[in-house]
Design an enzyme around this catalytic site. Structure first.
Site, mmCIF file in Angstrom:
data_model
loop_
_atom_site.group_PDB
_atom_site.id
_atom_site.type_symbol
_atom_site.label_atom_id
_atom_site.label_comp_id
_atom_site.label_asym_id
_atom_site.label_seq_id
_atom_site.Cartn_x
_atom_site.Cartn_y
_atom_site.Cartn_z
ATOM 1 N N ALA A 143 -1.848 -20.551 19.815
ATOM 2 C CA ALA A 143 -1.927 -19.213 20.401
ATOM 3 C C ALA A 143 -0.710 -18.430 19.938
ATOM 4 O O ALA A 143 0.277 -19.017 19.503
ATOM 5 C CB ALA A 143 -1.932 -19.329 21.920
ATOM 6 N N GLU A 191 -7.231 -26.873 19.184
ATOM 7 C CA GLU A 191 -8.344 -26.636 20.112
ATOM 8 C C GLU A 191 -9.522 -25.955 19.407
ATOM 9 O O GLU A 191 -10.685 -26.254 19.692
ATOM 10 C CB GLU A 191 -7.848 -25.830 21.317
ATOM 11 C CG GLU A 191 -6.936 -26.643 22.238
ATOM 12 C CD GLU A 191 -6.299 -25.817 23.323
ATOM 13 O OE1 GLU A 191 -6.557 -26.123 24.507
ATOM 14 O OE2 GLU A 191 -5.569 -24.855 22.998
ATOM 15 N N GLU A 235 1.927 -27.957 23.642
ATOM 16 C CA GLU A 235 2.128 -26.927 24.671
ATOM 17 C C GLU A 235 3.175 -27.342 25.715
ATOM 18 O O GLU A 235 3.885 -26.495 26.253
ATOM 19 C CB GLU A 235 0.796 -26.633 25.379
ATOM 20 C CG GLU A 235 -0.198 -25.815 24.552
ATOM 21 C CD GLU A 235 -1.048 -26.648 23.610
ATOM 22 O OE1 GLU A 235 -2.021 -26.110 23.063
ATOM 23 O OE2 GLU A 235 -0.718 -27.830 23.384
#
Ligand code: T1G
Ligand code: NAD
Length: 709
Positions: free
Chosen positions: A68, A110, A130
């Site tokens: 992300a 992911e 993460e």
């Protein structure tokens, strides 16, 4: 959204019946909102186009997808969310293949897990890191990874945040195929065509069956839960990860996804996320010094070390570990033999632990040579001096280096406190003199203060940063002053700790309060580890240099009383703590408490109690206030340089982001109010930093000063 209207960061191209979707969002193809929208649009287009039989997702540049876009966290979310993008990919009615090269991390992995088939080429790195950002995989990673590789392997991957190479990824079941070459596109195209020719079905990871043996999965989960409870030391997200994977075992996929989302948003809201993401960017920003932008580093092929003591030997090992040839100079043969023995001891330890072969040690030591004559350094590109902390000794060494070293050689000193401008001024080439302040043990500690004297050339500073890169150190640019960034600030908050100890708090309570805050050790444990004699020598040097006309600051003599007894800490079996039979963890010493009580009586102090909360407020206020002075006086370029210094050199808990970030999280007005409160009893010690006062008046924070110049 038609394919020709896609955002620039997502490109599509037809190769026969395969739609190739390329993520092109430099520098690391982070999944910013445009990438997310482009991905959904591409899958929609593939779905709608009957001539498309399969979709291939690849990354442009050095990576597949690094996750992300971390810069988006803490900002208002923009749709589609990443879970929705992954859902769209997984629900595609045509096979979707992810071909991975470079990094496939976090949201990047992911995306690949949501695809129906995965291939990786050599050099790829796959992971769900993460947790290192105070988060958890929030786009299905905690639900899809366990279904694909089982709870045990998934928990190991997600709780450690470690990166795995393609071979291990294949063995785990994370990927289906290893690419022969290193170029993901042709490998991916071949695999996609094979899937098309074989009329391979879509294969949704949500339906994978690695969790079938529920009991075994639950056993693995409970083991991880117990281990996390022991090891997570106050960290927020690890236990949320365990809860999310528990959902993968116990709940249907969509309910598990919903719970993952809840837990993810709790992590996003945690201050630890802000602290860890600040640390992530800060450790990259420190590399951007004016000199590294302005100049190219000089070559570093051969290195020299003057002095083979604690630091000289450690620095030599760091250089040898980086593959560099090292020449050590010592005063005489016995000292040189000791220096070589210090170096060999490190590698003997690795051989004993089976982490190095004797052949490996021999090939490393083949790059090590020693001499007592400086002539051996005639061809060195960079020399680090690590001799006694005495100006006269250092000046004599630099005079020798000036005489023998080739033009263009970088001449560095590892001094902790001495004036590097004075050392530079003593030789004919002051522009080649630099401070390279390593931390003990130098082959382990990541921090390297690059100390910039007034006359140094920009390319010499750039060479210091280049050396840090080679040695895998985290460099921080520092100006010349007594103690540079780290030791200067350390001296101040150590005084605050001593004031509290003399005022009534025990050193053991103070250490416990700092451990509860997240430090691996409190200040008195650190003093015992480093050796009380070093601090004692510094205090004596400072006392001798003190301006007799200056107002006399409060001076706590407890440490001197302990050192006068030869109690220097672990190396003498006792310091503030007792270390029976060389124990590494000390026990409180009633005799030390007796010394403290005697000193209180001598100083006429009636002891009072200190709460842990007050201990923290005073300790951190002293650190933050001096940090502000260091920034204002441009010893540190930005507050983030102070943060990185304390994260990598002084054990500041990473999830708190460093002292200056922590101050912003507490509120600068609160910190200033505390300092003004404390100043009522000791106005000489507690002088609010003008920068802190100015920022509070402007309603600004330290983060506002972190913007790159
Ligand atoms: N977002 C935004 N910027 C990033 C970024 C990211 N994910 N990763 C790197 N950068 C920037 C970085 O700041 C630097 O910028 C430049 O890219 C080069 O990076 C929902 C929640 C990929 C191994 O934790 O580990 O996905 O300084 O210097 O040494 O589950 O970057 O040039 O301006 O590090 O070659 C999870 C983080 C995100 C991976 C490349 N992903 N990145 O290393 O280059 S959370 C990560 C890395 C997530 C989802 C969750 C490394 C790298 P600048 P660099 P590098
Ligand atoms: P040390 O006493 O362990 O080693 C110093 C070595 O220098 C000795 O082996 C000595 O023989 C050698 N030496 C002295 N004069 C010499 C000369 N003229 N030529 C060649 N060799 C000579 O000291 P140390 O702890 O390694 O500290 C070295 C330097 O590093 C000091 O400036 C110190 O302030 C700094 N430093 C120390 C630490 C630490 O934690 N020890 C941390 C950072 C920086």
């Amino acid at each position: 959204m038609a394919l020709d209207a896609l955002p620039e960061v997502v490109k599509t191209e037809r190769r026969d019946s395969v739609l190739v979707v390329t993520i092109a969002n430099p520098p690391v193809n982070a999944l910013g909102v445009d990438v997310r929208r482009g991905l959904v649009a591409a899958i929609n287009a593939a779905e709608a186009d009957g001539t498309v039989a399969a979709v291939l997702i690849v990354g442009a540049g050095r990576n597949f997808i690094a996750g992300a876009d971390i810069r988006e966290f803490g900002k208002p979310p923009q749709l589609p969310s990443l879970p929705e993008v992954c859902q769209r990919i997984e629900n595609c009615s045509k096979p979707v293949l992810a071909a991975i090269h470079g990094a496939a991390l976090g949201g990047g992995l992911e995306i690949a897990l949501a695809a129906h088939y995965r291939l990786a080429v050599a050099g790829a790195r796959l992971g769900l890191p993460e947790v290192q950002l105070g988060l958890l995989p929030g786009a299905g990673g905690t639900q899809r990874a366990p279904r694909l590789i089982g709870a045990k392997a998934a928990l190991d991957l997600i709780l450690s945040g470690r990166h795995v190479a393609p071979k291990e990824a294949l063995a785990l079941g994370l990927i289906d195929r290893l690419g022969e070459g290193t170029d993901a596109l042709p490998e991916g195209l071949a695999y996609a065509q094979e899937l098309v020719d074989a009329k391979a079905p879509v294969r949704r990871t949500r339906d994978a069956a690695a969790l079938a043996d529920r009991d075994a999965q639950r056993t693995a989960l409970e083991a991880a839960r117990a281990d996390t409870a022991k090891k997570s030391r106050g960290l927020f997200s690890p236990m949320k990860i365990v809860e999310a994977v528990a959902a993968a075992i116990d709940l249907p996929f969509d309910e598990g996804m919903a719970l993952e989302r809840q837990l993810f948003l709790q992590c996003v809201a945690s201050p630890q996320r802000a602290g860890l993401i600040h640390a992530f960017f800060a450790e990259r920003e420190v590399l951007k010094a004016p000199e590294t932008k302005a100049a190219k580093p000089r070559p570093i092929e051969a290195c020299g070390i003057i002095g083979g003591g604690t630091m000289g030997a450690g620095i030599a090992v760091a250089m040898l570990d980086a593959g560099l040839p090292v020449t050590m100079i010592e005063r005489d043969e016995p000292s040189l033999a000791r220096g070589r023995a210090h170096v060999e001891k490190v590698y003997d330890g690795l051989v004993q632990k089976g982490r190095m072969t004797t052949e490996g040690k021999a090939s490393v030591m083949a790059r090590f040579s020693g001499a007592t004559s400086y002539g051996a350094l005639a061809q060195a590109d960079l020399v680090v001096e690590a001799v006694f902390e005495e100006m006269a000794v250092k000046k004599a060494v630099f005079a020798e280096l000036d005489r023998v070293c080739k033009p263009g050689a970088v001449l560095a000193t590892n001094t902790s406190y001495l004036d590097i401008d004075e050392i530079a001024a003593g030789i004919s080439r002051p522009g080649d003199v630099l401070g390279l302040h390593f931390f003990s043990p130098a082959n382990i500690m990541k921090l390297l203060e690059i100390v910039v004297p007034a006359q140094v050339s920009a390319d010499v500073v750039a060479t210091g940063f280049e050396l840090a890169k080679k040695l895998k150190k985290t460099p921080v640019r520092a100006g010349v002053c007594d103690g540079f960034i780290g030791n200067r600030i350390l001296a101040v908050y150590r005084q605050a700790a001593d004031h509290m100890m003399e005022g009534g708090a025990s050193p053991y309570q103070i250490d416990q309060a700092l451990r509860d805050f997240g430090y691996p050790m409190g200040p008195f444990q650190v003093s015992d580890l480093a050796g009380g004699d070093i601090g004692w020598a510094t205090r004596k040097r400072r006392a001798a240099a003190r301006d007799p006309k200056a107002p006399v600051p409060r001076y706590v003599q407890i440490a001197d009383r302990i050192c006068e007894r030869g109690w220097f800490g672990q190396k003498t079996g006792r310091g503030y703590y007792l270390y029976p039979e060389g124990a590494r963890t000390g026990t409180p010493d009633p005799e030390v408490m007796a010394i403290i009580e005697a000193e209180r009586r001598r100083a006429g102090i009636t002891p009072r109690s200190f709460s842990d909360e007050e201990i923290l407020r005073r300790y951190l206020a002293a650190m933050i206030n001096e940090g502000a002075n260091v920034v204002q006086q441009r010893i540190a370029l930005r507050p983030l340089d102070v943060d990185v210094t304390f994260l990598y050199g002084y054990g500041f808990p990473r999830h708190r982001g460093g002292p200056m970030h922590y101050a912003d999280s507490v509120g600068l007005a609160t910190v200033l109010a505390d300092i003004r409160e404390f100043a009522k009893e000791d106005p000489l010690f507690w002088q609010p930093s003008p920068l802190l006062v100015e920022l509070v008046e402007r309603g600004a924070d330290f983060a506002s000063l972190n913007q790159s110049e």
